[in-house]
Design an enzyme around this catalytic site. Sequence first.
Site, PDB file in Angstrom:
ATOM      1  CG  HIS A   1     -12.775   1.461 -11.400  1.00  0.00           C
ATOM      2  ND1 HIS A   1     -12.075   2.319 -12.353  1.00  0.00           N
ATOM      3  CD2 HIS A   1     -11.767   0.740 -11.169  1.00  0.00           C
ATOM      4  CE1 HIS A   1     -10.810   2.267 -12.479  1.00  0.00           C
ATOM      5  NE2 HIS A   1     -10.495   1.126 -11.724  1.00  0.00           N
TER       6      HIS A   1
ATOM      7  CG  ASP B   1     -13.995   5.102 -13.250  1.00  0.00           C
ATOM      8  OD1 ASP B   1     -14.594   5.080 -12.101  1.00  0.00           O
ATOM      9  OD2 ASP B   1     -13.171   4.369 -13.984  1.00  0.00           O
TER      10      ASP B   1
ATOM     11  CB  SER C   1      -7.469   2.277 -11.165  1.00  0.00           C
ATOM     12  OG  SER C   1      -7.622   1.338 -12.301  1.00  0.00           O
TER      13      SER C   1
END
Length: 218
Positions: A35, A91, A177
């Site tokens: 992402h 992801d 992230s």
Amino acid sequence: MVSIRARYYHEENFGEGHMCGGSVISQRVVCSAAHCFEINDTMPVQYRDSENFVVVAGVTSLNVKTEFTVEYLVEQIIGHHNYIRSTLENDIALLFLNDIIPDDSLYIRPVSLVKQPFSPGTFCVISGWGNQNKQLMQAIIPTVPQGLCSFIYMFLPKSQMCAGWLSGGIDACRGDSGGPLVCMNSLTGIISWGVDCGRRFFPGVYTNISYFIPWIEM
């Protein structure tokens, strides 16, 4: 771990442009979250050009370059072919660097990959520069039983796992992230998503590395 940055901002001013974290898993490959690189609203999912990113290794402070700091351009980004934007399933992305990390580097070493999931309650370390921190932060959190995590979030596929304190307070946050969840010196998860940062009863959700070993090693 490494800082993955928007190349334009990074080249304008060292320390700017940090987007996501990543983990060095071989001399030329960094593992991160898909992402971080997707182009919003494209169907099917498309990824930004690799030339837009730079990987900075050997830093603990985002804006301080030392004799151990090394910068790499990204030659190719391979996001998982079944990445789902709405649920952040699968992801995971691999970044191929434009040069090889030397074998004799003392400060940049590949992390081993977990082969089998660890038992629930295993203490692990998360790292990142999230929540606008310039200094690399780390925290210890336990893995959460898959059944409990699936109950909390109504459903959780085997490609994802949870870790965190149910009491809240300690968690990954925005900017973390793609960074690592390391258990017993092995890369076990990739920081993916969560409900707020450190919210009580809602542990963080991580990409489950053991599930993707065949894909990584293809």
